[in-house]
Every structure is written in C-alpha cells, then in structure tokens.
Design an enzyme around this catalytic site. Sequence first.
Site, mmCIF file in Angstrom:
data_model
loop_
_atom_site.group_PDB
_atom_site.id
_atom_site.type_symbol
_atom_site.label_atom_id
_atom_site.label_comp_id
_atom_site.label_asym_id
_atom_site.label_seq_id
_atom_site.Cartn_x
_atom_site.Cartn_y
_atom_site.Cartn_z
ATOM 1 N N CYS A 186 6.629 1.282 5.629
ATOM 2 C CA CYS A 186 5.362 2.008 5.475
ATOM 3 C C CYS A 186 4.182 1.122 5.809
ATOM 4 O O CYS A 186 3.040 1.541 5.723
ATOM 5 C CB CYS A 186 5.185 2.485 4.039
ATOM 6 S SG CYS A 186 6.348 3.738 3.572
ATOM 7 N N ILE A 187 4.438 -0.119 6.122
ATOM 8 C CA ILE A 187 3.313 -1.043 6.271
ATOM 9 C C ILE A 187 3.457 -1.868 7.539
ATOM 10 O O ILE A 187 4.527 -2.158 7.996
ATOM 11 C CB ILE A 187 3.193 -1.940 4.999
ATOM 12 C CG1 ILE A 187 2.086 -2.952 5.119
ATOM 13 C CG2 ILE A 187 4.493 -2.630 4.666
ATOM 14 C CD1 ILE A 187 0.807 -2.450 4.598
#
Lengths: 163, 104
Positions: free
Chosen positions: B103-104
């Site tokens: 997600c990053i």
Amino acid sequence: MSENGNGNGNSAERKLCIICSKGTLDMAYPGLVLANAALMEGIDVTMFFTFWGLDIINKKKMKHLRATPLGNPSMGMPNILGVLPGVTAMASSMMQKTIEKLDFPPVDEYLEMIHDAGGKLYSCRMAMDMMHLEKDDLFDEVDDVIGAMEFMEMSEGAQVLFI
Amino acid sequence: MTVQAIAGLNLEVDAEGFLTNPDDWNRDVAQAIAAELGIELTDRHWDVIEFVRKDFSETGTVPTLRRITKVGGVPTKEIYKLFPKGPAKKVAKIAGLSKPTGCI
C-alpha cells in the site's frame, strides 16, 4: 488482460479528488494512503482539506493527531473508558506505534511524499476562516487556499472520495 | 501463463507482462521492457533498477517506493520523473520482478 493497472500507464486520464474532512489519526491515514497509492498507479490526485481535516495540514497539529475510543465500538474498548483522562492519548500512541511498525510514514512525511509525487494539496478557505487559520499556519507543501467553487472546477471529471 | 519474446528470448510472463521468474532477467531484457513502456534507460534509471534487484535478492520482496527513497537514496520527485505515470509497477516490471502489492 485488463486495460488499466498493467504498468503501461494506461490510467493516465484517471483523476481522483479526495476530500479530507476529519482530523483524527484513523481518518487521516485512509486519505493519505489512497492518495499515495493512486499516484503510484499514475492517477492524477488532488486533496482538499476542510473542517477538521485541516488538522492534517496544520503545522502545529499534524504531528499530534489523535484517535479516540469514544463513539468508536470498533476499538474494542468500553466506550465509558474513553472519557477518562489519558485514554485518548494512550489509544493514539498505540495506533501511532502500529503505523510506524507497518513502515507507514508519519503525516508530514506522507504529505511531502504525495506532494513530491505530483499530488496537489488544497485547503478550504471557509473552514480556515472559521478556525482563524492563515496560510502560514499550514504545511509548506500546501499549494493553495481555495473555495468550494474552485474545488468544483478542479474536480470536474474526477472520481471524488469524501472522508 | 504466457510466453513472450523479449530481447530475443522466449520468457514466461504473467497476464500483465511481468516476468514470472526473476532469474530470466538481464540488462537487455530490462532495456526491451523499458522501451515498450516508452522509457529510455539512463544511468540514473539503472541506479534504481540495480537497487531494486539487489534489495529483492536480499529480502525476497519487491521494495516499496518509500524503500527505494529511504534506503536506495533516490528522492520521490526523481523516481516519478524517471518512471512517470505509475512508477511502482514500471520499476518492478523493468527490474524483472512481480507486480508490487503493498500500500505504500
């Protein structure tokens, strides 16, 4: 094969606007995570901070956002405890630690990353007036202070998320 | 699973064109995939690709963009300039790794 998301940059036209209206830790991160994820996917991103969401870009507050168990049954803590002194601070620090452990950056670093990746950051003029804030009170990377009508212009054709 | 001719080799790729076996990768393959994405590789691109390959061989996971910035020392702005419009997947694809899922 899907047209989008195959790393070929086909999502070039996609545009996302995220309205951040809440300033608690647990409501700040979804906007930040999604904005950054969208940029990593090649999607054009605009973030609009209004009402309590201004805390996310308020220099004095952004590093101290808090999460409260009050009115939040998902936290697994009896609500009545939430009124006790120190409980909000404890819940906030627990959440902050978890965020760090997962290697998610703190709020200021996240915003800087979004800005450096080409995301646009705007604050709401009316909410700033209500809270007696000036542009100088905001994180330096904030692009501009705008009104709701300007936001409408900017968000034309975009997917809009209200958080 | 499909086989695709890349830089004169018949390589196995997934439905989105990511190599399924990172060991099939070489610099010519990287050039060919990059060209397909419209990117001409410069020394600075190679810094990123080599870091990503090295990090993957050490950790077993495709590094996140944040890790490329923090550990690899390439600033966010530069990564987006080198690999515009969707850098996370472009970097992984050119480096012969699987599609990043974080997600990053």
